[in-house]
Write an enzyme that holds these catalytic residues in place. Sequence first.
Site, PDB file in Angstrom:
ATOM      1  N   MET A   1     -10.555   3.619   5.970  1.00  9.64           N
ATOM      2  CA  MET A   1      -9.311   3.980   5.290  1.00  9.64           C
ATOM      3  C   MET A   1      -8.767   2.838   4.440  1.00  9.64           C
ATOM      4  O   MET A   1      -8.836   1.676   4.835  1.00  9.64           O
ATOM      5  CB  MET A   1      -8.267   4.404   6.322  1.00  9.64           C
ATOM      6  CG  MET A   1      -7.142   5.241   5.748  1.00  9.64           C
ATOM      7  SD  MET A   1      -7.733   6.778   5.000  1.00  9.64           S
ATOM      8  CE  MET A   1      -7.742   7.850   6.425  1.00  9.64           C
TER       9      MET A   1
ATOM     10  N   ALA B   1     -13.540   9.169  10.461  1.00 13.06           N
ATOM     11  CA  ALA B   1     -12.897   9.445   9.177  1.00 13.06           C
ATOM     12  C   ALA B   1     -11.876   8.369   8.820  1.00 13.06           C
ATOM     13  O   ALA B   1     -11.647   8.076   7.652  1.00 13.06           O
ATOM     14  CB  ALA B   1     -12.224  10.811   9.206  1.00 13.06           C
TER      15      ALA B   1
ATOM     16  N   HIS C   1     -15.084   5.395   0.271  1.00 14.35           N
ATOM     17  CA  HIS C   1     -14.810   5.774   1.663  1.00 14.35           C
ATOM     18  C   HIS C   1     -15.879   6.762   2.170  1.00 14.35           C
ATOM     19  O   HIS C   1     -16.415   6.604   3.276  1.00 14.35           O
ATOM     20  CB  HIS C   1     -13.411   6.417   1.717  1.00 14.35           C
ATOM     21  CG  HIS C   1     -12.935   6.774   3.082  1.00 14.35           C
ATOM     22  ND1 HIS C   1     -11.731   6.327   3.581  1.00 14.35           N
ATOM     23  CD2 HIS C   1     -13.470   7.554   4.060  1.00 14.35           C
ATOM     24  CE1 HIS C   1     -11.564   6.816   4.804  1.00 14.35           C
ATOM     25  NE2 HIS C   1     -12.603   7.564   5.113  1.00 14.35           N
TER      26      HIS C   1
ATOM     27  N   LYS D   1     -11.510   6.459  -2.542  1.00 11.53           N
ATOM     28  CA  LYS D   1     -11.978   7.581  -1.724  1.00 11.53           C
ATOM     29  C   LYS D   1     -13.485   7.850  -1.852  1.00 11.53           C
ATOM     30  O   LYS D   1     -14.128   8.231  -0.884  1.00 11.53           O
ATOM     31  CB  LYS D   1     -11.173   8.844  -2.030  1.00 11.53           C
ATOM     32  CG  LYS D   1      -9.664   8.700  -1.774  1.00 11.53           C
ATOM     33  CD  LYS D   1      -9.341   8.134  -0.398  1.00 11.53           C
ATOM     34  CE  LYS D   1      -7.873   7.856  -0.206  1.00 11.53           C
ATOM     35  NZ  LYS D   1      -7.581   6.733   0.682  1.00 11.53           N
TER      36      LYS D   1
ATOM     37  N   ARG E   1     -10.299  -1.675  -3.182  1.00 10.40           N
ATOM     38  CA  ARG E   1     -10.402  -2.589  -2.038  1.00 10.40           C
ATOM     39  C   ARG E   1     -11.806  -2.554  -1.445  1.00 10.40           C
ATOM     40  O   ARG E   1     -12.436  -1.515  -1.491  1.00 10.40           O
ATOM     41  CB  ARG E   1      -9.411  -2.134  -0.946  1.00 10.40           C
ATOM     42  CG  ARG E   1      -7.987  -2.073  -1.431  1.00 10.40           C
ATOM     43  CD  ARG E   1      -7.123  -1.412  -0.367  1.00 10.40           C
ATOM     44  NE  ARG E   1      -5.779  -1.246  -0.877  1.00 10.40           N
ATOM     45  CZ  ARG E   1      -5.002  -0.205  -0.606  1.00 10.40           C
ATOM     46  NH1 ARG E   1      -5.450   0.773   0.161  1.00 10.40           N
ATOM     47  NH2 ARG E   1      -3.791  -0.132  -1.091  1.00 10.40           N
TER      48      ARG E   1
ATOM     49  N   ASP F   1       0.872  -1.171   0.000  1.00  9.70           N
ATOM     50  CA  ASP F   1       0.000   0.000   0.000  1.00  9.70           C
ATOM     51  C   ASP F   1       0.916   1.230   0.000  1.00  9.70           C
ATOM     52  O   ASP F   1       2.124   1.110   0.209  1.00  9.70           O
ATOM     53  CB  ASP F   1      -0.875  -0.035   1.261  1.00  9.70           C
ATOM     54  CG  ASP F   1      -1.580   1.286   1.501  1.00  9.70           C
ATOM     55  OD1 ASP F   1      -2.271   1.747   0.578  1.00  9.70           O
ATOM     56  OD2 ASP F   1      -1.407   1.865   2.590  1.00  9.70           O
TER      57      ASP F   1
ATOM     58  N   ALA G   1       0.034   5.240   1.301  1.00  9.85           N
ATOM     59  CA  ALA G   1      -0.052   6.096   2.493  1.00  9.85           C
ATOM     60  C   ALA G   1      -0.267   5.281   3.761  1.00  9.85           C
ATOM     61  O   ALA G   1      -1.166   4.442   3.831  1.00  9.85           O
ATOM     62  CB  ALA G   1      -1.173   7.118   2.323  1.00  9.85           C
TER      63      ALA G   1
ATOM     64  N   ASP H   1      -1.530  -1.100   5.896  1.00 14.49           N
ATOM     65  CA  ASP H   1      -1.710  -0.544   7.241  1.00 14.49           C
ATOM     66  C   ASP H   1      -3.181  -0.389   7.624  1.00 14.49           C
ATOM     67  O   ASP H   1      -3.482   0.192   8.663  1.00 14.49           O
ATOM     68  CB  ASP H   1      -1.022   0.815   7.332  1.00 14.49           C
ATOM     69  CG  ASP H   1      -1.753   1.893   6.534  1.00 14.49           C
ATOM     70  OD1 ASP H   1      -2.171   2.903   7.126  1.00 14.49           O
ATOM     71  OD2 ASP H   1      -1.922   1.718   5.328  1.00 14.49           O
TER      72      ASP H   1
END
Length: 261
Positions: free
Chosen positions: A48, A44, A55, A52, A160, A11, A13, A186
């Site tokens: 993750m 928020a 999200h 986006k 994802r 990944d 970030a 992460d």
Amino acid sequence: MINKIEGVIFDWAGTMIDFGCFAPVHVFVNIFKDAGIDVTIEEAREPMGMLKRDHIQAMLEMPRIKGLWEEKYGKSPEEQDIDQLYNQFETQLMQTLEDFTTPIQGAVDTAHWLKAKGIKVGSTTGYTSEMMEVVKPNAAQQGYEPDFVATADLVGNHGRPYPYMIFKNMEVLELQNVQHVVKVGDTVSDIQEGVNAGVITVGVIKGSSLSGYNESDWQQLSVDERTEIGKAVKAKFEANGADHVIYSIEELPGLIESLNA
């Protein structure tokens, strides 16, 4: 001896760059604030790793946020609301994104180590191609340059937890066996992506979105505090099917050696 592990797919970030995955977090909070809804950093962070737009949709489906939205607007959030929030998100993120491209300690060395061993270095991300046009050159200037980057728009916008970005990496990097591929991330959605692809999944604690600290705050925590956070993050990774959890990205070469042994 032929390496058992032929490719590692990272990944971006929170895993290899942007300690704590902060670039998107504040933007998510801001766009909801602009819409008159106060969301927490925890809310928020929860989805993750997803594309986006997905999200934002996931946040709007959270009971508390959905309730606040219905209270304010007298109706449930609709597609056009998601689009509007996403357009704002994209505009705001692009303004600050290049400030969040610093490699996490050990990331550059780990990638170099893998390449020196003849292991391909791929990547997947919740960012779009357009966002990656900002991230890639900035990270490359600082020494991090994977062999391939898969974004959701390369795979029909199925980000994802769908496994297709991993399969795209395997196709381009000519990796033929999922059992010889490692996915490192992460977030929960990173692990789900890896599990759905059938590859070996590895969660990273330090610098992760799940830990939720920037680097200077993390350094100020006591060893006990870091251990407690680490335990909670590890439990979350394992509950979602992670095969291995490492404390920092610097531990990955050791893990790869033991997998190959």
